[in-house]
Design a protein around this motif. Structure first.
Motif, mmCIF file in Angstrom:
data_model
loop_
_atom_site.group_PDB
_atom_site.id
_atom_site.type_symbol
_atom_site.label_atom_id
_atom_site.label_comp_id
_atom_site.label_asym_id
_atom_site.label_seq_id
_atom_site.Cartn_x
_atom_site.Cartn_y
_atom_site.Cartn_z
ATOM 1 N N GLU A 141 -11.602 18.115 8.151
ATOM 2 C CA GLU A 141 -12.817 17.351 7.860
ATOM 3 C C GLU A 141 -13.754 17.464 9.052
ATOM 4 O OE1 GLU A 141 -11.828 12.867 8.546
ATOM 5 O OE2 GLU A 141 -10.056 13.793 7.648
ATOM 6 N N SER A 142 -15.039 17.308 8.806
ATOM 7 C CA SER A 142 -16.036 17.483 9.859
ATOM 8 C C SER A 142 -16.279 16.182 10.610
ATOM 9 C CB SER A 142 -17.356 17.975 9.258
ATOM 10 O OG SER A 142 -17.178 19.229 8.631
ATOM 11 N N ALA A 143 -16.560 16.320 11.911
ATOM 12 C CA ALA A 143 -16.802 15.128 12.727
ATOM 13 C C ALA A 143 -17.676 15.473 13.926
ATOM 14 C CB ALA A 143 -15.486 14.524 13.208
ATOM 15 N N VAL A 144 -18.415 14.476 14.381
ATOM 16 C CA VAL A 144 -19.071 14.537 15.677
ATOM 17 C C VAL A 144 -18.156 13.799 16.651
ATOM 18 C CG1 VAL A 144 -21.041 13.825 17.068
ATOM 19 C CG2 VAL A 144 -21.387 14.596 14.712
ATOM 20 N N VAL A 145 -17.787 14.463 17.726
ATOM 21 C CA VAL A 145 -16.938 13.856 18.738
ATOM 22 C C VAL A 145 -17.803 13.551 19.954
ATOM 23 C CG1 VAL A 145 -14.866 14.098 20.146
ATOM 24 C CG2 VAL A 145 -14.966 15.181 17.895
ATOM 25 N N ILE A 146 -18.028 12.265 20.227
ATOM 26 C CA ILE A 146 -18.876 11.888 21.355
ATOM 27 C C ILE A 146 -18.013 11.621 22.581
ATOM 28 C CG2 ILE A 146 -20.697 10.968 19.885
ATOM 29 C CD1 ILE A 146 -19.753 8.151 20.552
ATOM 30 N N GLY A 147 -18.631 11.768 23.754
ATOM 31 C CA GLY A 147 -17.929 11.561 25.008
ATOM 32 C C GLY A 147 -17.621 10.101 25.261
ATOM 33 N N SER A 148 -16.680 9.864 26.137
ATOM 34 C CA SER A 148 -16.204 8.513 26.407
ATOM 35 C C SER A 148 -17.310 7.569 26.847
ATOM 36 C CB SER A 148 -15.123 8.571 27.495
ATOM 37 O OG SER A 148 -14.634 7.287 27.801
ATOM 38 N N PHE A 149 -18.330 8.085 27.536
ATOM 39 C CA PHE A 149 -19.351 7.223 28.123
ATOM 40 C C PHE A 149 -20.708 7.334 27.435
ATOM 41 C CE2 PHE A 149 -16.424 8.849 31.400
ATOM 42 C CZ PHE A 149 -15.694 7.680 31.611
ATOM 43 N N GLN A 150 -20.745 8.024 26.289
ATOM 44 C CA GLN A 150 -22.021 8.182 25.595
ATOM 45 C C GLN A 150 -22.349 6.990 24.712
ATOM 46 O OE1 GLN A 150 -21.418 12.296 23.876
ATOM 47 N NE2 GLN A 150 -23.411 12.611 24.846
ATOM 48 N N SER A 151 -23.633 6.752 24.570
ATOM 49 C CA SER A 151 -24.112 5.719 23.657
ATOM 50 C C SER A 151 -24.141 6.279 22.245
ATOM 51 C CB SER A 151 -25.517 5.270 24.070
ATOM 52 O OG SER A 151 -26.136 4.548 23.022
ATOM 53 N N LEU A 152 -23.459 5.611 21.342
ATOM 54 C CA LEU A 152 -23.375 6.086 19.957
ATOM 55 C C LEU A 152 -24.755 6.205 19.334
ATOM 56 C CD1 LEU A 152 -21.785 6.778 17.387
ATOM 57 C CD2 LEU A 152 -21.605 4.327 16.943
ATOM 58 N N ARG A 153 -25.571 5.187 19.490
ATOM 59 C CA ARG A 153 -26.871 5.207 18.817
ATOM 60 C C ARG A 153 -27.820 6.233 19.424
ATOM 61 N NH1 ARG A 153 -27.578 -0.405 20.949
ATOM 62 N NH2 ARG A 153 -28.644 -0.247 22.952
ATOM 63 N N ASN A 154 -27.594 6.590 20.700
ATOM 64 C CA ASN A 154 -28.467 7.570 21.331
ATOM 65 C C ASN A 154 -28.084 9.008 21.018
ATOM 66 O OD1 ASN A 154 -29.963 5.574 22.550
ATOM 67 N ND2 ASN A 154 -28.898 5.710 24.516
ATOM 68 N N GLU A 155 -26.846 9.226 20.568
ATOM 69 C CA GLU A 155 -26.341 10.583 20.400
ATOM 70 C C GLU A 155 -26.311 11.062 18.956
ATOM 71 O OE1 GLU A 155 -25.809 12.508 22.906
ATOM 72 O OE2 GLU A 155 -26.172 10.896 24.365
ATOM 73 N N VAL A 156 -26.143 10.132 18.007
ATOM 74 C CA VAL A 156 -25.906 10.537 16.620
ATOM 75 C C VAL A 156 -26.923 9.881 15.695
ATOM 76 C CG1 VAL A 156 -24.232 10.600 14.731
ATOM 77 C CG2 VAL A 156 -23.441 10.754 17.103
ATOM 78 N N ASP A 157 -27.481 10.681 14.780
ATOM 79 C CA ASP A 157 -28.344 10.158 13.722
ATOM 80 C C ASP A 157 -27.444 9.809 12.538
ATOM 81 O OD1 ASP A 157 -29.941 9.972 11.362
ATOM 82 O OD2 ASP A 157 -31.546 11.051 12.392
ATOM 83 N N PRO A 158 -27.245 8.530 12.254
ATOM 84 C CA PRO A 158 -26.286 8.151 11.205
ATOM 85 C C PRO A 158 -26.650 8.680 9.825
ATOM 86 C CG PRO A 158 -27.572 6.250 11.930
ATOM 87 C CD PRO A 158 -27.867 7.357 12.883
ATOM 88 N N GLU A 159 -27.934 8.735 9.520
ATOM 89 C CA GLU A 159 -28.335 9.262 8.213
ATOM 90 C C GLU A 159 -28.027 10.752 8.108
ATOM 91 O OE1 GLU A 159 -32.354 8.373 7.250
ATOM 92 O OE2 GLU A 159 -32.095 6.187 7.404
ATOM 93 N N GLY A 160 -28.311 11.490 9.178
ATOM 94 C CA GLY A 160 -28.010 12.916 9.172
ATOM 95 C C GLY A 160 -26.514 13.181 9.088
ATOM 96 N N ALA A 161 -25.732 12.357 9.784
ATOM 97 C CA ALA A 161 -24.277 12.523 9.755
ATOM 98 C C ALA A 161 -23.743 12.280 8.344
ATOM 99 C CB ALA A 161 -23.624 11.564 10.753
ATOM 100 N N ARG A 162 -24.230 11.231 7.690
ATOM 101 C CA ARG A 162 -23.786 10.938 6.313
ATOM 102 C C ARG A 162 -24.212 12.042 5.353
ATOM 103 N NH1 ARG A 162 -25.013 5.544 7.787
ATOM 104 N NH2 ARG A 162 -27.145 5.774 7.009
ATOM 105 N N LYS A 163 -25.447 12.488 5.505
ATOM 106 C CA LYS A 163 -25.984 13.516 4.618
ATOM 107 C C LYS A 163 -25.140 14.787 4.653
ATOM 108 C CE LYS A 163 -30.039 16.563 4.191
ATOM 109 N NZ LYS A 163 -31.389 16.884 4.763
ATOM 110 N N HIS A 164 -24.679 15.159 5.835
ATOM 111 C CA HIS A 164 -23.958 16.422 5.985
ATOM 112 C C HIS A 164 -22.443 16.240 6.062
ATOM 113 C CE1 HIS A 164 -27.608 18.800 6.410
ATOM 114 N NE2 HIS A 164 -28.078 17.902 7.245
ATOM 115 N N GLY A 165 -21.984 15.004 5.825
ATOM 116 C CA GLY A 165 -20.545 14.774 5.737
ATOM 117 C C GLY A 165 -19.805 14.766 7.056
ATOM 118 N N TYR A 166 -20.451 14.262 8.110
ATOM 119 C CA TYR A 166 -19.821 14.204 9.421
ATOM 120 C C TYR A 166 -19.397 12.782 9.768
ATOM 121 C CZ TYR A 166 -20.852 19.007 10.753
ATOM 122 O OH TYR A 166 -20.870 20.376 10.816
#
Length: 349
Positions: A141-166
């Motif tokens: 399955e597809s996923a975005v793996v963010i770093g331990s110290f990254q801000s979730l909201r600053n790194e990932v677009d939730p709508e884009g992730a849902r749209k493309h199945g990540y």
């Protein structure tokens, strides 16, 4: 005392020395590097002799650099490499071939399970309950793996992730976000004892632990290089990136993700890649930052993984290993209590 350091992409640096009254004595440098003029070798030896045995890599390198005659040419090594070899001699650091390596290429599991296995296996290596291990990831399955110290909201677009199945998951190591499409990425983890990288700076350990994969990539016809701190690159751009986590018990996790196939437009819709990041990498388009292995080699992903495993095994005498039922069970519990929790995912908002 004897120390060795293979310069990533370069030559082997070998040192022999003694310690008397807290000072380095009888120091001799050798290796398969190139040095001009020849008598600069004696200058290097003289520069290191007499240094305190507590001198760190930077201090040793500074002494060597100061002693070199004007116009001296060092090919395949650096003053810092000499410093690293000296520190490894002083602490009796082992080399790759001093360990019994295992290579694990197991069944597909979820991205969260892969992250949990990294922690479980590395902890066991640190405890001495498992041999040092190279593990190739498989997941379905597809996923975005963010770093331990990254801000979730600053790194990932939730709508884009849902749209493309990540899905979105957080790893234990630092570094940047990695977009890991199912069957579109080559990811490996090294679980090693801290003694393997003793005497090295944190930055040097990155290149040291990934030198084997540069050799594998070059055997596939890719002119791969390491770009500090943690990028693996080719002539046309970045291929992948590495990250590390050092555990208190002496285990070191070093993992890297290389792009096999990637849709640059999808990446820009899933990840929030700021202008500062693009400027730092010398490009104006996120879609042009990644240079996938598929386009460079024309080979199936499985063939590339086989070459990685073969290269590592031939270099270090690794044998085929496996993940035990107990290790899988421990990782499943870690997914439940850590990697699948909102507290972990959102620990940096």
């Amino acid at each position: 005392m004897h120390g060795e350091y293979k310069v990533p992409g370069g030559k082997l640096v070998v040192v022999d020395l003694e310690v008397r009254d807290g000072r380095i004595a009888d120091f001799h440098l050798a290796g398969d590097f190139f040095l001009e003029p020849d008598d600069a070798l004696a200058d290097i030896d003289a520069a290191v002799n007499g240094l305190p045995d507590t001198a760190d890599t930077a201090a040793i390198a500074a002494a060597v650099r100061t002693a070199l005659p004007e116009g001296a040419v060092l090919l395949g090594f650096t003053p810092e490499a000499v410093g690293t070899a000296v520190r490894r001699a002083l602490i009796v650091a082992p080399g790759w071939k001093d360990f019994d390596w295992e290579v694990v290429h197991a069944k597909p599991v979820s991205p969260r399970m892969n992250l949990a296995l990294d922690e479980v296996l590395t902890t066991r290596v640190g405890d001495g309950r498992r041999n040092p291990t190279l593990r190739m990831w498989e997941w379905n399955e597809s996923a975005v793996v963010i770093g331990s110290f990254q801000s979730l909201r600053n790194e990932v677009d939730p709508e884009g992730a849902r749209k493309h199945g990540y899905d979105v998951v957080r790893r234990v190591s630092g570094g940047g976000a990695m977009m890991m499409g199912a069957n579109s990425i080559v990811t490996y983890s090294l679980s090693v004892p801290a003694s393997l990288v003793s005497g090295m700076t944190f930055a040097d350990s990155y290149a040291f632990l990934d030198d084997w994969v540069l050799q594998a990539l070059r055997s596939l016809g890719i002119d791969a290089e390491y770009q500090p701190l943690n990028d693996i690159t080719g002539p046309s751009g970045k291929i992948g990136g590495a990250a590390q986590k050092r555990f208190a018990n002496g285990g070191v996790l070093h993992h890297a993700t290389l792009s096999y196939d990637m849709d640059g437009q999808v990446m820009t819709e899933v990840l929030r890649i700021g202008r500062e990041k693009l400027s730092d990498k010398g490009t104006v388009s996120a879609a042009k930052r990644v240079d996938p292995l598929r386009s460079q080699t024309g080979l199936p992903r499985e063939t590339i993984i086989e070459r990685f495993i073969g290269t590592f095994s031939n270099l270090y005498g690794a044998t085929t290993g496996h993940i035990t039922d107990e290790e899988y069970a421990e990782a499943e519990e870690l997914v439940r209590t850590k990697f699948a929790t909102d507290a972990w995912l959102h620990r940096v908002p």
